[in-house]
Design a protein around this motif. Structure first.
Motif, PDB file in Angstrom:
ATOM      1  N   PHE A 140       7.134   4.040  10.663  1.00 52.51           N
ATOM      2  CA  PHE A 140       6.581   4.381   9.358  1.00 52.51           C
ATOM      3  C   PHE A 140       5.392   3.476   9.071  1.00 52.51           C
ATOM      4  O   PHE A 140       5.325   2.335   9.535  1.00 52.51           O
ATOM      5  CB  PHE A 140       7.629   4.288   8.250  1.00 52.51           C
ATOM      6  N   GLY A 141       4.447   4.008   8.332  1.00 52.42           N
ATOM      7  CA  GLY A 141       3.256   3.243   8.009  1.00 52.42           C
ATOM      8  C   GLY A 141       2.727   3.608   6.636  1.00 52.42           C
ATOM      9  O   GLY A 141       2.978   4.698   6.108  1.00 52.42           O
ATOM     10  N   GLN A 142       1.992   2.677   6.060  1.00 52.55           N
ATOM     11  CA  GLN A 142       1.451   2.889   4.715  1.00 52.55           C
ATOM     12  C   GLN A 142       0.134   2.128   4.586  1.00 52.55           C
ATOM     13  O   GLN A 142       0.028   0.966   4.994  1.00 52.55           O
ATOM     14  CB  GLN A 142       2.448   2.390   3.664  1.00 52.55           C
ATOM     15  N   GLU A 143      -0.870   2.799   4.054  1.00 55.49           N
ATOM     16  CA  GLU A 143      -2.159   2.180   3.775  1.00 55.49           C
ATOM     17  C   GLU A 143      -2.464   2.403   2.291  1.00 55.49           C
ATOM     18  O   GLU A 143      -2.320   3.527   1.790  1.00 55.49           O
ATOM     19  CB  GLU A 143      -3.274   2.795   4.619  1.00 55.49           C
ATOM     20  N   ALA A 144      -2.875   1.341   1.591  1.00 58.45           N
ATOM     21  CA  ALA A 144      -3.108   1.450   0.143  1.00 58.45           C
ATOM     22  C   ALA A 144      -4.387   0.723  -0.244  1.00 58.45           C
ATOM     23  O   ALA A 144      -4.712  -0.332   0.321  1.00 58.45           O
ATOM     24  CB  ALA A 144      -1.924   0.875  -0.633  1.00 58.45           C
ATOM     25  N   GLU A 145      -5.099   1.298  -1.229  1.00 62.33           N
ATOM     26  CA  GLU A 145      -6.302   0.687  -1.800  1.00 62.33           C
ATOM     27  C   GLU A 145      -6.075   0.453  -3.292  1.00 62.33           C
ATOM     28  O   GLU A 145      -5.783   1.388  -4.034  1.00 62.33           O
ATOM     29  CB  GLU A 145      -7.516   1.600  -1.598  1.00 62.33           C
ATOM     30  N   PHE A 146      -6.210  -0.806  -3.701  1.00 60.66           N
ATOM     31  CA  PHE A 146      -5.916  -1.191  -5.080  1.00 60.66           C
ATOM     32  C   PHE A 146      -7.196  -1.377  -5.891  1.00 60.66           C
ATOM     33  O   PHE A 146      -8.194  -1.898  -5.388  1.00 60.66           O
ATOM     34  CB  PHE A 146      -5.103  -2.489  -5.106  1.00 60.66           C
ATOM     35  N   ASP A 147      -7.117  -0.955  -7.134  1.00 58.86           N
ATOM     36  CA  ASP A 147      -8.211  -1.145  -8.085  1.00 58.86           C
ATOM     37  C   ASP A 147      -7.924  -2.418  -8.878  1.00 58.86           C
ATOM     38  O   ASP A 147      -6.915  -2.521  -9.571  1.00 58.86           O
ATOM     39  CB  ASP A 147      -8.287   0.068  -9.015  1.00 58.86           C
ATOM     40  N   THR A 148      -8.812  -3.393  -8.773  1.00 54.08           N
ATOM     41  CA  THR A 148      -8.598  -4.677  -9.469  1.00 54.08           C
ATOM     42  C   THR A 148      -9.319  -4.733 -10.816  1.00 54.08           C
ATOM     43  O   THR A 148      -9.430  -5.798 -11.417  1.00 54.08           O
ATOM     44  CB  THR A 148      -9.077  -5.836  -8.580  1.00 54.08           C
ATOM     45  N   THR A 149      -9.777  -3.572 -11.297  1.00 57.56           N
ATOM     46  CA  THR A 149     -10.487  -3.546 -12.579  1.00 57.56           C
ATOM     47  C   THR A 149      -9.594  -3.984 -13.725  1.00 57.56           C
ATOM     48  O   THR A 149     -10.029  -4.708 -14.638  1.00 57.56           O
ATOM     49  CB  THR A 149     -11.019  -2.126 -12.859  1.00 57.56           C
ATOM     50  N   PHE A 150      -8.328  -3.581 -13.699  1.00 54.36           N
ATOM     51  CA  PHE A 150      -7.447  -3.797 -14.835  1.00 54.36           C
ATOM     52  C   PHE A 150      -6.418  -4.907 -14.604  1.00 54.36           C
ATOM     53  O   PHE A 150      -5.926  -5.504 -15.548  1.00 54.36           O
ATOM     54  CB  PHE A 150      -6.721  -2.491 -15.184  1.00 54.36           C
ATOM     55  N   TYR A 151      -6.049  -5.144 -13.330  1.00 54.00           N
ATOM     56  CA  TYR A 151      -5.063  -6.184 -13.031  1.00 54.00           C
ATOM     57  C   TYR A 151      -5.609  -7.079 -11.925  1.00 54.00           C
ATOM     58  O   TYR A 151      -6.225  -6.591 -10.970  1.00 54.00           O
ATOM     59  CB  TYR A 151      -3.729  -5.573 -12.602  1.00 54.00           C
ATOM     60  N   PRO A 152      -5.359  -8.383 -12.009  1.00 57.68           N
ATOM     61  CA  PRO A 152      -5.953  -9.329 -11.047  1.00 57.68           C
ATOM     62  C   PRO A 152      -5.159  -9.417  -9.745  1.00 57.68           C
ATOM     63  O   PRO A 152      -4.631 -10.481  -9.386  1.00 57.68           O
ATOM     64  CB  PRO A 152      -5.902 -10.656 -11.814  1.00 57.68           C
ATOM     65  N   PHE A 153      -5.047  -8.299  -9.032  1.00 50.57           N
ATOM     66  CA  PHE A 153      -4.341  -8.340  -7.751  1.00 50.57           C
ATOM     67  C   PHE A 153      -5.086  -9.259  -6.781  1.00 50.57           C
ATOM     68  O   PHE A 153      -6.320  -9.254  -6.727  1.00 50.57           O
ATOM     69  CB  PHE A 153      -4.251  -6.942  -7.138  1.00 50.57           C
ATOM     70  N   PRO A 154      -4.356 -10.030  -5.984  1.00 55.49           N
ATOM     71  CA  PRO A 154      -5.006 -10.931  -5.022  1.00 55.49           C
ATOM     72  C   PRO A 154      -5.448 -10.209  -3.744  1.00 55.49           C
ATOM     73  O   PRO A 154      -5.775 -10.840  -2.755  1.00 55.49           O
ATOM     74  CB  PRO A 154      -3.901 -11.950  -4.713  1.00 55.49           C
ATOM     75  N   TYR A 155      -5.448  -8.873  -3.756  1.00 57.49           N
ATOM     76  CA  TYR A 155      -5.837  -8.102  -2.588  1.00 57.49           C
ATOM     77  C   TYR A 155      -6.403  -6.764  -3.067  1.00 57.49           C
ATOM     78  O   TYR A 155      -6.161  -6.326  -4.194  1.00 57.49           O
ATOM     79  CB  TYR A 155      -4.625  -7.838  -1.673  1.00 57.49           C
ATOM     80  N   THR A 156      -7.178  -6.110  -2.229  1.00 58.18           N
ATOM     81  CA  THR A 156      -7.710  -4.779  -2.538  1.00 58.18           C
ATOM     82  C   THR A 156      -7.145  -3.718  -1.602  1.00 58.18           C
ATOM     83  O   THR A 156      -7.163  -2.531  -1.931  1.00 58.18           O
ATOM     84  CB  THR A 156      -9.241  -4.764  -2.443  1.00 58.18           C
ATOM     85  N   THR A 157      -6.664  -4.129  -0.449  1.00 60.28           N
ATOM     86  CA  THR A 157      -6.021  -3.191   0.482  1.00 60.28           C
ATOM     87  C   THR A 157      -4.758  -3.828   1.041  1.00 60.28           C
ATOM     88  O   THR A 157      -4.674  -5.057   1.185  1.00 60.28           O
ATOM     89  CB  THR A 157      -6.950  -2.820   1.654  1.00 60.28           C
TER      90      THR A 157
END
Length: 796
Positions: free
Chosen positions: A504-521
């Motif tokens: 199984f695999g998963q790829e994700a792209e995060f939007d940091t506009t609203f929350y300060p995630f320490p990663y974007t992918t």
């Protein structure tokens, strides 16, 4: 002489086998015919017919149908009977044909797992409003409802994304199936359902990820071919109403079949008003007031009838179209289109949540829940060195769901929309080796594409701006291969062993506009190996013993690793990309027996341990243990592999055939679940339902069927509630100490069907006769009060 033999052979080859009810003379639809040459079997059509060509020269032929005595004969016997078989009724039997255990028709006496079946006859008598109610009518599946437009099954202490849904053999689970209660089962139309099976315990060898607590397999209407020169035209129209929610339901389906082509069309419309609860029960469940928007202001309005749960009404439309082409006896091709959509409907448990003495929300709705599936199926009877039979299932599904909420007297409306495109491919084979060995094997690929949109609307100005999405933009995939081997050592002893490996695999792209995630992918890639080993032993036709060990797994999906949402007041879930699969180990043993030909019983005990369970735990985001979410400072939490969970229990059933057409049956389900907490202590599992079950007294005579039955459920005291449930005071009754608890309850109900003639059947029922006010454990909405149901069905 040779010409005569050839002519007789050709005549027999073109004959249709017709299976009739020995008492009424009516066709037996959906009977299974199995032989030494065709071990996965064929099913009879609406006229009780199927082609004899697949059974020519068979040494033995078994004909099975739920509620009838199994017949064994040879092909020569069929010829002597002029291909007309009359089946004797038998309500007490240990054997039936099931599909869900292997994706192929199998005798239940060969399967070491517990499998329950809801037949067409059961569906017709119960006349359920939704597919969730259909599952609950089995007496073996507990149904939780957060709102009227919902239904989340609980099986053996597991629920939601630890159960697998299959429709015509295609997995319905997507990458955003959550650990909280889900409502996807209502997408399915009970009127377009031929049969439902529930496989209890892990089914990951055949179905892959998520099949930990069980598998719910729905078989929808199948296009029926004509076996004569005349077209086969059949169908039904149904109208139904009920009093508790002023239901107005209509359904129509039609089958048109020729020798090579057939099609079936089905459409249903459902409309439900606000749901009325019962008169006698906890006062905390009453609905004394509700919020209404008046002159641009949220006003708390006194409810003129506190028994009516406002707002809870909704409507739904289902459509299905199937086309079948069978160019020869060896090949069968089908295309299917399923479509379902609901209206916008309120999440009732959020409407009864309060803050500072007032309702917290001015609105909290689910937008239309839409589901569409395009499916293409190819089946081939090959009987070659590689396989006897092959089925290819290719499907593409579209899912859309949305959430719309706004705090009371707040002008900002939050709109969150999720869309999933799910592509799946299954290739399954069966192959027999001699008379004693049978191999099922196959491969599966699943690819999900998740799109999540966040919008915020100022309802005073109409201005809409971008807002935080619930999920990242993501893809999720799984590839798997499996094999399941069956060895028949004798007529009495059968062994089954299976294994599967999945990646199984998963790829994700995060939007940091609203929350300060320490990663974007983020990226997750891993694999899982599962297996099963079981034995069935039947010393006689009256006894059957089974033992089974199996493992199951659930890979982290986008909902686990990527979502942001408020799980409860003061807490917010944030993404965690460091997740791995959770694994279940299950062992169960069962015995079934028939006593004095009139009493059948079935008892199964089970134990399941879940390692690396994905659970909600306190977390830190960029070193912060709290962040502002929707204007409120909220504790940060995330899904983590941080617990061990165990569930054990007993399932028991009994059927008694009484004189003069009467019968008695009952099902009892007892499960205890525990989940490890952060400090090492344990809490009851959220999805381990209390003791529950069902008891029925039935009567059948010619065209009349009646059932007096009771549902019952034990309660949960405050200290028996899971830790996360103890804070949900809005959905529980309050004990003498001021703590929430879930009371026990029981209802008495009556259903009847009467076949007026060949064309018309009238159905009537009175549910919750004593008008009890009760809320099933963990549910947000109170169950219906006294409910009169009336339906009329026209067959042609």
């Amino acid at each position: 002489m040779m010409c005569v033999i050839a002519c007789m052979s050709a005549y027999a080859y073109g004959q249709a086998i017709t299976i009739l009810d020995d008492v009424t003379g009516q066709p037996v639809e959906l009977a299974i015919v199995i032989s030494d040459k065709h071990k996965t079997g064929e099913m009879t059509n609406h006229e009780g017919q199927l082609s004899s060509s697949l059974f020519v020269d068979a040494e033995w032929i078994l004909i099975k149908s739920l509620g009838f005595h199994t017949q064994q004969l040879s092909y020569n016997d069929l010829v002597n009977m002029k291909f007309i078989v009359r089946m004797a009724r038998e309500d007490i039997s240990l054997d039936q044909v099931v599909v869900s255990a292997s994706r192929w028709n199998q005798s239940s006496s060969d399967i070491p797992s517990k499998v329950s079946t809801i037949s067409t006859r059961d569906i017709a008598l119960q006349n359920p409003q939704t597919s969730a109610d259909l599952l609950g009518s089995s007496g073996e599946v507990f149904i939780q409802k957060s709102q009227q437009g919902g239904g989340s099954p609980m099986i053996r202490g597991f629920a939601t994304n630890r159960l697998l849904y299959a429709v015509d053999g295609v997995r319905m689970n997507t990458a955003i199936f959550r650990s909280g209660n889900i409502q996807n089962v209502i997408n399915l139309d009970p009127f377009a359902t031929e049969r439902v099976e529930v496989l209890f315990g892990p089914g990951s060898v055949i179905y892959g990820s998520d099949a930990i607590g069980g598998v719910m397999s729905f078989q929808t209407l199948t296009p029926q071919l004509s076996l004569t020169d005349e077209p086969l035209i059949s169908g039904k129209a149904i109208m139904r109403t009920s009093s508790a929610n002023h239901e107005a339901t209509g359904h129509f389906d039609i089958n048109a079949g020729w020798k090579k082509w057939a099609l079936v069309s089905s459409i249903s419309s459902f409309d439900y008003d606000d749901l009325r609860m019962g008169s006698y029960g906890p006062e905390e469940y009453l609905r004394p007031f509700y919020v209404e928007r008046i002159d641009s202001v949220d006003v708390v309005v006194t409810n003129d009838d506190p028994l009516v749960q406002r707002p809870s009404g909704y409507s739904q439309i289902n459509f299905m179209q199937k086309v079948r082409y069978s160019p020869s006896e060896a090949w069968d091709l089908q295309y299917a289109l399923h479509y379902s959509t609901t209206s916008t409907y309120s999440r009732y448990d959020r409407h009864i949540r309060y803050r500072n003495g007032l309702p917290r929300y001015g609105e909290w709705n689910y937008g239309p829940q839409e589901w569409m599936m395009n499916q293409f199926t190819v089946q081939h009877h090959g009987y070659n060195k590689v396989y006897d039979e092959m089925v290819l299932r290719a499907a593409y599904q579209n899912f859309e769901e949305s959430r719309i909420d706004r705090n009371i007297n707040d002008s900002e409306r939050h709109i969150r929309v999720e869309q999933v495109g799910a592509l799946s491919l299954n290739l399954d084979f069966s192959k027999s080796f001699g008379s004693s060995n049978l191999l099922f094997y196959g491969v599966e690929g699943v690819w999900d594409d998740v799109t999540s949109i966040g919008k915020d609307e100022d309802i005073s100005t109409g201005i809409i701006v971008d807002g935080p999405a619930r999920y990242p933009q993501a893809t999720w995939n799984s590839l798997g291969a499996y094999a399941n081997f069956q060895r028949r050592f004798s007529e009495r002893l059968v062994l089954q062993a299976g294994a599967r490996y999945s990646t199984f695999g998963q790829e994700a792209e995060f939007d940091t506009t609203f929350y300060p995630f320490p990663y974007t992918t983020t990226s997750i890639h891993n694999g899982a190996l599962t297996g099963s080993l079981g034995v069935t032993y039947s010393p006689s036709e009256r006894w059957a013993f089974r033992v089974n060990t199996s493992t199951g797994f659930r890979s982290p999906n986008v909902d686990d690793s990527g979502k942001v949402f408020d799980s409860e007041p003061g807490s917010v879930i944030v993404p965690n990309p460091d997740l791995d699969a959770e694994y279940a180990f299950n062992v169960e043993a069962g015995v079934a027996g028939i006593l004095t030909k009139k009493i059948k019983f079935d008892v199964t005990g089970f134990y399941t341990k879940l390692n690396d369970a994905m659970v909600r735990r306190d977390y830190a985001l960029n070193g912060m243990d709290s962040i502002f979410y929707d204007g409120e400072l909220s504790k940060v939490q995330a899904i983590q592999n941080a617990a061990v969970a165990t569930v054990y229990g007993v399932q028991a059933g009994i059927d008694i055939e009484l004189p003069s057409g009467f019968g008695f049956s009952a099902d009892l389900n007892y499960q205890v679940g525990e989940e490890e907490l952060d400090d090492g202590s344990v809490s009851p599992s959220r999805h381990a339902a209390p003791l529950f079950g069902m008891a029925r007294v039935t009567y059948r005579h010619e065209g009349l069927s009646m059932m007096l039955y009771g549902y019952f459920s034990d309660g949960k005291d405050f200290d028996e509630l899971p830790e996360e449930e103890q804070a949900k005071t809005e959905i529980y009754a309050i004990d003498d100490n001021g703590n929430p608890y879930s009371p026990s309850w029981a209802t008495l109900n009556f259903k009847a069907n009467y076949q007026l003639n060949q064309s018309f059947t009238i159905g009537a029922g009175l549910e919750n006769i004593t008008d009890v006010r009760y809320r099933p454990y963990s549910s947000g909405i109170v169950a219906p009060g006294r409910n009169f149901v009336l339906s009329l069905q026209a067959n042609f």
